[in-house]
Structure formats: C-alpha cells, structure tokens
Design a protein around this motif. Sequence first.
Motif, short mmCIF file in Angstrom:
data_model
loop_
_atom_site.label_atom_id
_atom_site.label_comp_id
_atom_site.label_asym_id
_atom_site.label_seq_id
_atom_site.Cartn_x
_atom_site.Cartn_y
_atom_site.Cartn_z
N PRO A 138 1.20 -1.49 0.17
CA PRO A 138 -0.19 0.71 0.05
C PRO A 138 0.88 1.23 -0.34
O PRO A 138 2.04 1.39 1.18
N ARG A 139 0.63 2.81 -1.00
CA ARG A 139 1.61 3.12 -1.06
C ARG A 139 1.60 4.19 -0.08
O ARG A 139 2.82 4.59 0.62
N SER A 140 0.39 4.26 0.79
CA SER A 140 0.41 5.75 1.98
C SER A 140 0.99 4.49 3.26
O SER A 140 1.71 5.72 4.03
N LEU A 141 1.10 3.34 3.14
CA LEU A 141 1.96 2.45 4.43
C LEU A 141 3.18 2.69 3.77
O LEU A 141 4.43 3.14 4.69
N SER A 142 3.56 2.50 2.79
CA SER A 142 5.23 2.62 2.75
C SER A 142 5.56 4.25 3.01
O SER A 142 7.39 3.89 3.21
N ARG A 143 5.49 4.99 2.73
CA ARG A 143 4.86 6.44 2.39
C ARG A 143 5.56 6.66 3.08
O ARG A 143 6.58 7.79 3.81
N ALA B 123 9.12 7.65 5.67
CA ALA B 123 9.42 9.25 6.17
C ALA B 123 9.73 8.82 7.42
O ALA B 123 10.90 10.46 7.42
N VAL B 124 9.91 8.23 8.23
CA VAL B 124 10.42 7.96 9.74
C VAL B 124 11.41 7.15 9.53
O VAL B 124 11.89 7.31 10.61
N GLY B 125 11.99 6.73 8.54
CA GLY B 125 12.97 5.96 8.24
C GLY B 125 12.75 4.19 8.11
O GLY B 125 13.74 3.41 8.51
N GLY B 126 11.41 3.77 8.09
CA GLY B 126 11.06 2.31 8.87
C GLY B 126 10.96 1.96 7.32
O GLY B 126 11.29 2.49 5.84
N VAL B 127 10.35 0.68 7.11
CA VAL B 127 10.58 0.51 6.06
C VAL B 127 8.32 -0.52 5.92
O VAL B 127 8.52 -1.33 7.49
N CYS B 128 7.99 -0.95 4.68
CA CYS B 128 6.85 -1.51 4.75
C CYS B 128 7.21 -3.19 4.08
O CYS B 128 7.24 -2.50 3.01
#
Length: 477
Positions: free
Chosen positions: A364-369, A373-378
């Motif tokens: 999902p695009r928003s989850l990945s974004r 944005a906070v240095g994490g990963v989906c």
Amino acid sequence: MEAMTSEFDRGTGAPARVWRFLRGPRFIDLPIRLLALIMGLTILVPGSFEITEPRYSALLILAYALIVLAAFLPLSIVIATTGLGIAFSTLYPDLENMFPEALILATAVLISRRRWIGFAIGTIGLVVYLGASTRLGSYDAGFEGLTDLGYGWLTYSILGLCASFVEARIRSEIERRERAAVDHQKSLDAMRARFTSDMHDTISHSLTTESAIIRTLAKESDSETADRLLAELALVNAEATKRLRQLVTSLSQWETESCTGDSATSRIRFRTEAEQLTTAIEDGCAAGSVPLTTELSQLPTFATGTLSHHFRAVMLELATNVIRHSAPGTPSTLAVEMRGGSGDRGELLCRSTNESPTALTQAPRSLSRRATAVGGVCQVGADDRKRTVVEVALPIRFISPSAQASSNADMIDVVDEDFDTSAEVLGASPTSAPIVGSTGPTGFVGSDATGSDVAGGETDRRGNGRRTKGDRDKVDA
C-alpha cells in the motif's frame, strides 16, 4: 495618577499639550518637577530677602525661578547659574547665594537622565564657582562653602542616580510586559489557527467519510459488502471520537503544552492508547462481522505524540485494508510487538495477517510512504499458510537515560521526527522489500502511484460499480 495621565493623553487640545509638557516624557519627571517647584516656592518664606535693594531682589527672584526651570532645561540652567552665581558673589559677597542651589539641582537632573557629559559640566561649573567664591572671599568661600555645597551636590546626585535606576526598571518592566502581551497574543492566534485546523480535520473529514460510507451502505445489496462497510464505518467513528476527545483535552491544557503545538515533546500513555485502539478495532470489525483479533506484546508505558500519531495511523490503515480485502469469513490478526536493536534503538512492528483472494502486486502506497518518511520500511509477503502478511517497522529510540533496546523502556520516540509529506505531493510510491522468509506475494491489495487500489492489474470496485476510497485518504498527515 495613571488614570489622570491616560485621560489627558486622549485629548488633543491645549490643556492636554500643556499637561504633557509639565508632566514630562519620563515617569520620574513629574516628581522631580514637583520637588523643584516646592524648592522655588520657598522664596515666599518670611526672611528670604536679606535686604530690600531692587537689584538684589531681582537676582534672588531669578535664582528661585531658575531652580524651578532646572527640572525642564538642566543643561542651560547649569551654564547660566555658573555665570550668574559668580556675578552674584561679586556684587553681594556677604549675602547667601541661591544660584548654586539651582546649579546643583540641574546637575542632579542631568544624572537622572544619564547625561554623563552634562553632569560633568555641572560638576565642573560648581568647582569653578567654589574657586571664584574662595578668591573673592564671598559667602561660600573656603572649607565651609565646600562642605555645604559638596554635601548638597552629593545628596542630589545620589537621588538623581537612584531616580535613573527607577526609571530604567519601570521601562524594563513595561517592555517585558509588552513582549509578554505580544507573545501571549501570538500564542492565542496560533492556538486559534491550530484548533480551527484540527476541528476541520477532525469533524469535517470524519463526517464526510462517514457520510460517504452511509450513502454507499444505503445502496448496497450484498450482505458481505454491507458488513465490511459497517466495520469501516465503526472504525471511522471510533477514530473521530478519539480525536475529538484529544482535541478537548488539549484545549483545556493549551497554556502548559498545547499552545506550542509541539507533539514531538508531548507525553502520551502509549500502552493505554494501544490497548484502547486495538479494542476499538476489534469492536468495529465485530460490528461488520469481520473476524479480526489483535495481539499486543509488552509495550513501553509512554511515547511521544509523534510516535503515537504514526502508530495510530498505521494500525487504522492496516485494519481498514484487512476489512476491505480479506477473504469473507476467514480469521485475520493484527499484531504489535517490540523488536530490540542495539544501544538505545529498536523497532516497533505492526503486522496484519489475513487471507486474500487476489494476488499482491505491491505494498500500500500510503503505508510505504509513512514508514519511509520516518526511516522505517513496509514489507509485504506471505506466511507458511500462504496468508498475506503486511508488516510496518517503525524505527524507535528509547528516551529513558538508562534504557536499552533489550529492556522495557519507559518512553520511546521515532528516530526521524520530521514527517515529510512531499512524497504524497509528488505521487511517490516507495517500493517495499519482501519479508524475510516469505514465500512470495499473495492476495493483499496494494496501491499504485495514482492512489487507486489494484490487485493483479485489476481495479477493485464495490458492488455498485464505484471505485473504492484509496488508502491515502485514510492516514495522510
């Protein structure tokens, strides 16, 4: 006195101008001028005139008049009284000379204004007068004159210096209060703007979303789709209720914390918030007959507002995607756990597991974004039972000084506190990496770069043929 001053200041006629001139620009001017007036009126005391000669009387009246004017024109009076004092001593050496009194008062007024050069000129003028009086053998000659006039000069100078400090303190306090008033007004304006924005985001967005779901639900004939819509409606309502409660709480505390608008430094009961959130998700799914269960590991007691915001958004989107795209009647799970790292760093994992009838193309695009944005990963993939797994890892840091990643810290925060929405503006769609040990993508619906839900290249539509609401509409910051 302040009420009288403000009343006259509002006027623009001759009385107001006269009052402003007599009062002076400083707070201490009026007391000094009243003192000078009182000293000048001592000419009316019986015995002030030692002789009745007209020239002597004229010079004495002039000396008392200059005492009064010393509070208005101190430097001019210093120059004038120095010369007139010497002239008076020449004409009447045996009589008391009042010009040095005006000279001393004018010198004190100069030091009260912190005009150091003028004060030095007045002091030099007094020394010159004492020298001339000693040479002429007049009334103020010798050690007696030095003692008398020196004591008067020292007394009035100290009083003038103290008056200057009082004036400086008053001005400083006025400036401090003005700055405080300006800062308070700015904080009020910021609070109004922030709460206006929050009210719009909370009420307008939530009511619009609920209205859209209700309209769709009213036209829906498929029972399974209706149940999913009911579950989604329950989640939206629970989120709106929570945000309204937070808004009211911050409104009552804006003077201490909320007026700054800094959610990164606010202290949130994270464990309690997570329990309430998962309970609301389970209740919402139960209302829509979606069998979803939540699992919480041991979480820290507190977290910052930034981390709490991202965590809540991620959890709600994971739950919404499970409601929309899981296979009907199949059990799903939503788990939250802490994973230790090194030093004061770690990860907060949010994972959804569900069966899905379609193949997964991308995360999902928003989850990945949000994760990026906070240095994490989906990460997306499948477990050993071929169920779709979506995992969001948020990097965190332990704020407690003695906390380590392997221990249960009291408070945590995201590593990168700046949530950049430029990815949304540019339409970016970060590519997510597969989960370690996954067997390949399975049927979880992701989002393409345009924000529409896709599954194997097919557009997902509801029973009435309308396109579903994109993931980005759920959790955008």
